[in-house]
Enzyme design. Structure first.
Site, PDB file in Angstrom:
ATOM      1  CG  HIS A 153      12.206 -22.091  13.206  1.00  0.00           C
ATOM      2  ND1 HIS A 153      12.404 -21.869  14.548  1.00  0.00           N
ATOM      3  CD2 HIS A 153      13.394 -22.564  12.734  1.00  0.00           C
ATOM      4  CE1 HIS A 153      13.653 -22.192  14.876  1.00  0.00           C
ATOM      5  NE2 HIS A 153      14.278 -22.604  13.784  1.00  0.00           N
ATOM      6  CB  CYS A 196       1.092  -2.040   4.711  1.00  0.00           C
ATOM      7  SG  CYS A 196       1.030  -2.899   6.294  1.00  0.00           S
ATOM      8  N   GLY A 197       2.452   0.131   6.021  1.00  0.00           N
ATOM      9  CA  GLY A 197       3.133   1.005   6.978  1.00  0.00           C
ATOM     10  C   GLY A 197       3.887   0.222   8.038  1.00  0.00           C
ATOM     11  CB  THR A 198       2.882  -1.760  10.788  1.00  0.00           C
ATOM     12  OG1 THR A 198       1.659  -2.340  10.288  1.00  0.00           O
ATOM     13  CG2 THR A 198       2.590  -0.417  11.420  1.00  0.00           C
ATOM     14  N   GLY A 199       3.542  -3.476   8.048  1.00  0.00           N
ATOM     15  CA  GLY A 199       3.617  -4.873   7.616  1.00  0.00           C
ATOM     16  C   GLY A 199       2.515  -5.703   8.246  1.00  0.00           C
ATOM     17  CB  ILE A 200       0.683  -5.323  11.435  1.00  0.00           C
ATOM     18  CG1 ILE A 200       1.994  -5.304  12.234  1.00  0.00           C
ATOM     19  CG2 ILE A 200      -0.382  -6.112  12.199  1.00  0.00           C
ATOM     20  CD1 ILE A 200       1.918  -4.488  13.528  1.00  0.00           C
ATOM     21  N   GLY A 201      -1.008  -5.037   8.863  1.00  0.00           N
ATOM     22  CA  GLY A 201      -2.328  -5.136   8.227  1.00  0.00           C
ATOM     23  C   GLY A 201      -2.295  -5.984   6.970  1.00  0.00           C
ATOM     24  NE  ARG A 214      14.741 -27.854  15.575  1.00  0.00           N
ATOM     25  CZ  ARG A 214      14.841 -26.677  16.160  1.00  0.00           C
ATOM     26  NH1 ARG A 214      14.125 -26.406  17.221  1.00  0.00           N
ATOM     27  NH2 ARG A 214      15.655 -25.756  15.673  1.00  0.00           N
ATOM     28  CG  HIS A 215      10.589 -26.149  12.984  1.00  0.00           C
ATOM     29  ND1 HIS A 215      10.358 -25.541  14.202  1.00  0.00           N
ATOM     30  CD2 HIS A 215      11.933 -26.158  12.811  1.00  0.00           C
ATOM     31  CE1 HIS A 215      11.518 -25.193  14.731  1.00  0.00           C
ATOM     32  NE2 HIS A 215      12.488 -25.565  13.913  1.00  0.00           N
ATOM     33  CG  ASP A 233      -0.424   0.326   2.515  1.00  0.00           C
ATOM     34  OD1 ASP A 233       0.817   0.501   2.612  1.00  0.00           O
ATOM     35  OD2 ASP A 233      -1.192   0.448   3.484  1.00  0.00           O
ATOM     36  CG  HIS A 234      -0.874   4.735   1.309  1.00  0.00           C
ATOM     37  ND1 HIS A 234      -1.977   3.895   1.194  1.00  0.00           N
ATOM     38  CD2 HIS A 234      -0.951   5.296   2.541  1.00  0.00           C
ATOM     39  CE1 HIS A 234      -2.687   3.973   2.308  1.00  0.00           C
ATOM     40  NE2 HIS A 234      -2.093   4.810   3.133  1.00  0.00           N
TER      41      HIS A 234
HETATM   42  C1  RB5 Z   1      -2.143   2.899   6.230  1.00  0.00           C
HETATM   43  O1  RB5 Z   1      -2.244   4.184   6.720  1.00  0.00           O
HETATM   44  C2  RB5 Z   1      -1.651   1.971   7.315  1.00  0.00           C
HETATM   45  O2  RB5 Z   1      -2.691   1.723   8.212  1.00  0.00           O
HETATM   46  C3  RB5 Z   1      -1.160   0.696   6.698  1.00  0.00           C
HETATM   47  O3  RB5 Z   1      -0.117   0.964   5.826  1.00  0.00           O
HETATM   48  C4  RB5 Z   1      -0.643  -0.362   7.648  1.00  0.00           C
HETATM   49  O4  RB5 Z   1       0.299   0.139   8.517  1.00  0.00           O
HETATM   50  C5  RB5 Z   1      -1.649  -1.195   8.308  1.00  0.00           C
HETATM   51  O5  RB5 Z   1      -1.341  -2.163   9.024  1.00  0.00           O
END
Ligand code: RB5
Length: 147
Positions: free
Chosen positions: A98, A65-70, A133-134, A8-9
Site C-alpha cells: 500500500h 532501533c529500540g522501537t523503530g520509531i526514532g 488505488r494507492h 543503533d544500539h
Molecule cells: C535509544 O535509547 C532509543 O531511544 C532508540 O533506540 C529508539 O528507541 C528511538 O526511537
C-alpha cells in the site's frame, strides 16, 4: 537486489539474524553499522541508510532501533524515502503493497530476533506495490516533499 542495513544500539540484537537471512538469500548488503558494544545516535544511521536508498546505491533499506520509531522518523526526512515502522508480518506486507515503502524500521525492544526475520521475509516476499488505488496517495506524499 542490494539492501542497506543500519541500526543503533537498541536494534543491534536484531541485525545479526537479519544479516543471516539476507546472506541465505544471496542478497547484497551494505551494512552501515552500528555494531555490538557501540552506543550511538540513531538519526545518523537512519540518514545513512535512507540516503543510500534515495541515491540508488541500494534498492531497499532495513533499520532498527529500540522501537523503530526514532530511526524511522530520521529516515523519512530524506527525500524519496517511505519508511514504514513495522511490528509484524501484516504491517510489513501492507507497507510494501500500500505504501510502496522502500525502507522498513523495527524495534529491538518490540520484536524478537525470530519475529524480525519473519517480518523481513514478509516484506521482501510481499507482492510489489499494488499501485492503482494507492498510487495517488503515494504521489500525494511525494508532493508534500516538494512544497
Ligand atoms: C535509544 O535509547 C532509543 O531511544 C532508540 O533506540 C529508539 O528507541 C528511538 O526511537
Amino acid at each position: 537486489m542490494r539492501i542497506a542495513i543500519g541500526c543503533d544500539h537498541g536494534g543491534v540484537v536484531l541485525k545479526k539474524s537479519i544479516l543471516a537471512l539476507l546472506s541465505e538469500r544471496k542478497i547484497d548488503v551494505v551494512d552501515f553499522g552500528c555494531n555490538e558494544g557501540d552506543t550511538v545516535d540513531y538519526p545518523i544511521y537512519g540518514e545513512m541508510v535512507a540516503k543510500s536508498v534515495a541515491t540508488g546505491e541500494c534498492d531497499k533499506g532495513i533499520l532498527m532501533c529500540g522501537t523503530g520509531i526514532g530511526i524511522g522518523i530520521a529516515a523519512n526526512k530524506v527525500k524519496g524515502i517511505r519508511c514504514g515502522v513495522v511490528h509484524n508480518k501484516f504491517t510489513a506486507k501492507m507497507t510494501a503493497e500500500h505504501n510502496n515503502a522502500n525502507v522498513i524500521a523495527m524495534g529491538g525492544r518490540i520484536v524478537s530476533k525470530g519475529q524480525a526475520v519473519k517480518i523481513v521475509k514478509a516484506w521482501l516476499d510481499a507482492a510489489v506495490f499494488e499501485g492503482e488505488r494507492h498510487i495517488n496517495r503515494v504521489n500525494m506524499i511525494n508532493e508534500i516533499e516538494s512544497k
